[in-house]
Write a protein that holds these residues in place. Structure first.
Motif, PDB file in Angstrom:
ATOM      1  N   SER A  18      42.239 112.431 -19.205  1.00  0.00           N
ATOM      2  CA  SER A  18      42.864 113.144 -18.091  1.00  0.00           C
ATOM      3  C   SER A  18      43.535 114.428 -18.555  1.00  0.00           C
ATOM      4  O   SER A  18      43.931 115.260 -17.734  1.00  0.00           O
ATOM      5  CB  SER A  18      43.889 112.239 -17.392  1.00  0.00           C
ATOM      6  OG  SER A  18      44.929 111.894 -18.277  1.00  0.00           O
ATOM      7  N   GLY A  20      44.634 116.838 -22.538  1.00  0.00           N
ATOM      8  CA  GLY A  20      44.684 116.901 -24.006  1.00  0.00           C
ATOM      9  C   GLY A  20      43.328 116.829 -24.684  1.00  0.00           C
ATOM     10  O   GLY A  20      42.342 117.403 -24.232  1.00  0.00           O
ATOM     11  N   LEU A  21      43.296 116.105 -25.798  1.00  0.00           N
ATOM     12  CA  LEU A  21      42.097 116.075 -26.637  1.00  0.00           C
ATOM     13  C   LEU A  21      40.940 115.358 -25.957  1.00  0.00           C
ATOM     14  O   LEU A  21      39.778 115.732 -26.133  1.00  0.00           O
ATOM     15  CB  LEU A  21      42.426 115.405 -27.976  1.00  0.00           C
ATOM     16  CG  LEU A  21      43.597 116.020 -28.763  1.00  0.00           C
ATOM     17  CD1 LEU A  21      43.740 115.338 -30.122  1.00  0.00           C
ATOM     18  CD2 LEU A  21      43.417 117.528 -28.935  1.00  0.00           C
ATOM     19  N   GLY A  22      41.246 114.310 -25.185  1.00  0.00           N
ATOM     20  CA  GLY A  22      40.188 113.566 -24.499  1.00  0.00           C
ATOM     21  C   GLY A  22      39.459 114.448 -23.505  1.00  0.00           C
ATOM     22  O   GLY A  22      38.216 114.471 -23.466  1.00  0.00           O
ATOM     23  N   ASN A  39      38.231 108.785 -18.195  1.00  0.00           N
ATOM     24  CA  ASN A  39      39.135 107.643 -17.969  1.00  0.00           C
ATOM     25  C   ASN A  39      40.587 108.038 -18.184  1.00  0.00           C
ATOM     26  O   ASN A  39      40.909 108.895 -19.003  1.00  0.00           O
ATOM     27  CB  ASN A  39      38.779 106.492 -18.933  1.00  0.00           C
ATOM     28  CG  ASN A  39      39.967 105.559 -19.162  1.00  0.00           C
ATOM     29  OD1 ASN A  39      40.708 105.699 -20.141  1.00  0.00           O
ATOM     30  ND2 ASN A  39      40.193 104.655 -18.232  1.00  0.00           N
ATOM     31  N   GLY A  40      41.448 107.364 -17.451  1.00  0.00           N
ATOM     32  CA  GLY A  40      42.895 107.460 -17.592  1.00  0.00           C
ATOM     33  C   GLY A  40      43.474 106.492 -16.578  1.00  0.00           C
ATOM     34  O   GLY A  40      42.729 105.708 -15.969  1.00  0.00           O
ATOM     35  N   ARG A  41      44.804 106.553 -16.374  1.00  0.00           N
ATOM     36  CA  ARG A  41      45.408 105.594 -15.437  1.00  0.00           C
ATOM     37  C   ARG A  41      45.751 106.209 -14.094  1.00  0.00           C
ATOM     38  O   ARG A  41      46.161 105.485 -13.186  1.00  0.00           O
ATOM     39  CB  ARG A  41      46.664 104.991 -16.076  1.00  0.00           C
ATOM     40  CG  ARG A  41      46.363 104.095 -17.263  1.00  0.00           C
ATOM     41  CD  ARG A  41      47.609 103.803 -18.064  1.00  0.00           C
ATOM     42  NE  ARG A  41      48.170 105.024 -18.638  1.00  0.00           N
ATOM     43  CZ  ARG A  41      49.241 105.083 -19.411  1.00  0.00           C
ATOM     44  NH1 ARG A  41      49.886 103.974 -19.705  1.00  0.00           N
ATOM     45  NH2 ARG A  41      49.666 106.236 -19.888  1.00  0.00           N
ATOM     46  N   VAL A  67      43.434 100.973 -20.627  1.00  0.00           N
ATOM     47  CA  VAL A  67      42.632 100.470 -21.750  1.00  0.00           C
ATOM     48  C   VAL A  67      43.224  99.207 -22.384  1.00  0.00           C
ATOM     49  O   VAL A  67      42.532  98.509 -23.125  1.00  0.00           O
ATOM     50  CB  VAL A  67      42.410 101.542 -22.848  1.00  0.00           C
ATOM     51  CG1 VAL A  67      41.598 102.706 -22.318  1.00  0.00           C
ATOM     52  CG2 VAL A  67      43.730 102.011 -23.464  1.00  0.00           C
ATOM     53  N   THR A  68      44.490  98.920 -22.109  1.00  0.00           N
ATOM     54  CA  THR A  68      45.076  97.693 -22.665  1.00  0.00           C
ATOM     55  C   THR A  68      44.789  96.475 -21.777  1.00  0.00           C
ATOM     56  O   THR A  68      45.175  95.364 -22.122  1.00  0.00           O
ATOM     57  CB  THR A  68      46.613  97.830 -22.852  1.00  0.00           C
ATOM     58  OG1 THR A  68      47.225  97.990 -21.569  1.00  0.00           O
ATOM     59  CG2 THR A  68      46.954  99.004 -23.739  1.00  0.00           C
ATOM     60  N   GLY A  95      45.536 107.170 -26.320  1.00  0.00           N
ATOM     61  CA  GLY A  95      46.522 106.825 -27.332  1.00  0.00           C
ATOM     62  C   GLY A  95      47.911 107.238 -26.890  1.00  0.00           C
ATOM     63  O   GLY A  95      48.078 108.097 -26.023  1.00  0.00           O
ATOM     64  N   THR A 116      47.541  99.821 -27.450  1.00  0.00           N
ATOM     65  CA  THR A 116      46.879 101.005 -26.870  1.00  0.00           C
ATOM     66  C   THR A 116      45.990 101.705 -27.896  1.00  0.00           C
ATOM     67  O   THR A 116      44.861 102.094 -27.581  1.00  0.00           O
ATOM     68  CB  THR A 116      47.936 102.015 -26.355  1.00  0.00           C
ATOM     69  OG1 THR A 116      48.839 101.338 -25.481  1.00  0.00           O
ATOM     70  CG2 THR A 116      47.278 103.170 -25.608  1.00  0.00           C
ATOM     71  N   THR A 143      39.155 108.015 -31.936  1.00  0.00           N
ATOM     72  CA  THR A 143      40.082 109.090 -32.313  1.00  0.00           C
ATOM     73  C   THR A 143      41.175 108.483 -33.186  1.00  0.00           C
ATOM     74  O   THR A 143      42.005 107.703 -32.707  1.00  0.00           O
ATOM     75  CB  THR A 143      40.726 109.749 -31.075  1.00  0.00           C
ATOM     76  OG1 THR A 143      39.698 110.191 -30.203  1.00  0.00           O
ATOM     77  CG2 THR A 143      41.570 110.947 -31.493  1.00  0.00           C
ATOM     78  N   VAL A 144      41.150 108.809 -34.465  1.00  0.00           N
ATOM     79  CA  VAL A 144      42.207 108.358 -35.375  1.00  0.00           C
ATOM     80  C   VAL A 144      43.196 109.518 -35.525  1.00  0.00           C
ATOM     81  O   VAL A 144      43.492 110.211 -34.552  1.00  0.00           O
ATOM     82  CB  VAL A 144      41.628 107.826 -36.707  1.00  0.00           C
ATOM     83  CG1 VAL A 144      40.780 106.594 -36.441  1.00  0.00           C
ATOM     84  CG2 VAL A 144      40.829 108.870 -37.467  1.00  0.00           C
ATOM     85  N   LYS A 162      46.600 103.612 -36.331  1.00  0.00           N
ATOM     86  CA  LYS A 162      45.535 104.571 -36.641  1.00  0.00           C
ATOM     87  C   LYS A 162      44.836 104.228 -37.962  1.00  0.00           C
ATOM     88  O   LYS A 162      43.630 104.427 -38.096  1.00  0.00           O
ATOM     89  CB  LYS A 162      46.093 106.001 -36.679  1.00  0.00           C
ATOM     90  CG  LYS A 162      46.551 106.539 -35.317  1.00  0.00           C
ATOM     91  CD  LYS A 162      45.405 106.659 -34.323  1.00  0.00           C
ATOM     92  CE  LYS A 162      45.837 107.370 -33.041  1.00  0.00           C
ATOM     93  NZ  LYS A 162      44.769 107.391 -32.014  1.00  0.00           N
ATOM     94  N   GLU A 194      50.270 117.335 -24.725  1.00  0.00           N
ATOM     95  CA  GLU A 194      51.466 116.723 -24.139  1.00  0.00           C
ATOM     96  C   GLU A 194      52.107 115.717 -25.104  1.00  0.00           C
ATOM     97  O   GLU A 194      53.327 115.590 -25.168  1.00  0.00           O
ATOM     98  CB  GLU A 194      51.077 116.034 -22.831  1.00  0.00           C
ATOM     99  CG  GLU A 194      52.247 115.717 -21.953  1.00  0.00           C
ATOM    100  CD  GLU A 194      51.799 115.358 -20.538  1.00  0.00           C
ATOM    101  OE1 GLU A 194      50.953 116.070 -19.969  1.00  0.00           O
ATOM    102  OE2 GLU A 194      52.311 114.344 -20.024  1.00  0.00           O
ATOM    103  N   MET A 195      51.262 114.986 -25.856  1.00  0.00           N
ATOM    104  CA  MET A 195      51.794 114.008 -26.804  1.00  0.00           C
ATOM    105  C   MET A 195      52.759 114.649 -27.796  1.00  0.00           C
ATOM    106  O   MET A 195      53.707 114.026 -28.265  1.00  0.00           O
ATOM    107  CB  MET A 195      50.635 113.337 -27.560  1.00  0.00           C
ATOM    108  CG  MET A 195      51.071 112.373 -28.623  1.00  0.00           C
ATOM    109  SD  MET A 195      49.690 111.567 -29.434  1.00  0.00           S
ATOM    110  CE  MET A 195      49.269 110.300 -28.278  1.00  0.00           C
TER     111      MET A 195
END
Ligand SMILES: NC(=O)c1ccc[n+]([C@@H]2O[C@H](COP(=O)([O-])OP(=O)(O)OC[C@H]3O[C@@H](n4cnc5c(N)ncnc54)[C@H](OP(=O)(O)O)[C@@H]3O)[C@@H](O)[C@H]2O)c1
Length: 254
Positions: A18, A20-22, A39-41, A67-68, A95, A116, A143-144, A162, A194-195
């Protein structure tokens, strides 16, 4: 389009897409011809992002799940394949971070980060493998993080998760390679998302990052897209069990 990087006709799910990196990886795959499922919430955010990709001529879709939530993940994969066809690839990217001195780090927060950032990737890979294996193959990217082999204080759960995910990537690559499923990881350095908002707004920390990175700056999310396309496309057809660092050289600087 160079056929080495042509993703036309390939269906790829990207978790945590939704922002950032994804989203950046999803956009790059979409630009290379893939049908991406974001995907996202939050469905409203996902809809807006998918619409932005569709405005560029893509066929992007969304799949809203946490995802959890194992049962929710399985239901979502079934629904994606029923609606759009067989998944070629998944990127387990969702993540979270939790920062706290160890003495105040609650067990519940540790477990939330591990659920997560690690357990969800195991579930996604297992469910993807059940579907991709009988079809002759597919691609999984985890994604690590650059953090793990080198570490900083106050993020023990993130680092443990990670590093676990790096190990899981190797385990999956060896077990699923014979089935044609290639499993790799991308290890971003410090990206302005944002993270990391608290860190990008901290002038002292930002200056430290710039000094520690040979390229002298934070990464921008769109600079991760090429790595995702490489590992998902024909170009990455003999790459398995690899962790691709995208960190401006930070991880190799003394
Ligand atoms: N930024 C960096 O410098 C950096 C460096 C190394 C590694 N990474 C890793 O890269 C990945 C993406 O990071 P980012 O910086 O792009 O983070 P971000 O901007 O905070 O985005 C995180 C994404 O994950 C989603 N998400 C979080 N929890 C979720 C859940 N339970 N179920 C489904 N989706 C969930 C969020 O969507 P919703 O909140 O809307 O659900 C959002 O789309 C993470 O795995 C992170 O650890 C980032």
């Amino acid at each position: 389009m160079n056929p080495l990087f042509d993703m036309t006709g390939r269906l790829v799910l990207v978790t945590g897409a939704s922002r950032g990196l994804g989203f950046a990886m999803a956009e790059a795959l979409s630009d290379a011809g893939a049908h991406v499922v974001l995907n996202g919430r939050d469905p409203a955010t996902l809809d807006a992002k998918a619409e932005a990709l569709r405005a560029k001529g893509s066929t992007a879709s969304i799949s809203t799940f946490d995802v959890t939530d194992e049962a929710g993940t399985i239901t979502a994969l079934d629904a994606i394949e029923a609606e759009h066809g067989p998944l070629w690839g998944v990127i387990a990217n969702a993540g979270i971070q939790h920062r706290s001195p160890i003495e105040e780090f609650e067990t519940a927060d540790f477990e939330r980060v591990v659920a997560t950032n690690l357990t969800s990737c195991f579930v996604l890979a297992r469910e993807a493998a059940k579907r991709m294996g009988p079809r002759g193959g597919g691609r999984i990217i985890n994604t690590v993080s650059m953090l793990g082999t080198t570490v900083r204080p106050t993020v023990p759960a993130y680092i443990a998760a990670k590093e676990g995910l790096r190990a899981l990537t190797r385990a999956l690559a060896v077990e699923l390679g014979p089935k044609g499923i290639l499993v790799n990881a991308i290890a971003p350095g410090y990206f302005a998302t944002e993270m990391n908002q608290a860190l990008t707004e901290d002038a002292e920390f930002s200056a430290w990052i710039e000094g520690k990175t040979p390229l002298g700056r934070w990464g921008q999310p769109n600079e991760l897209g090429g790595a995702a396309v490489f590992l998902m496309s024909p170009a990455g057809g003999f790459v398995n069990g690899h962790v691709l660092a995208v960190d401006g050289g930070m991880s190799v600087q003394v």
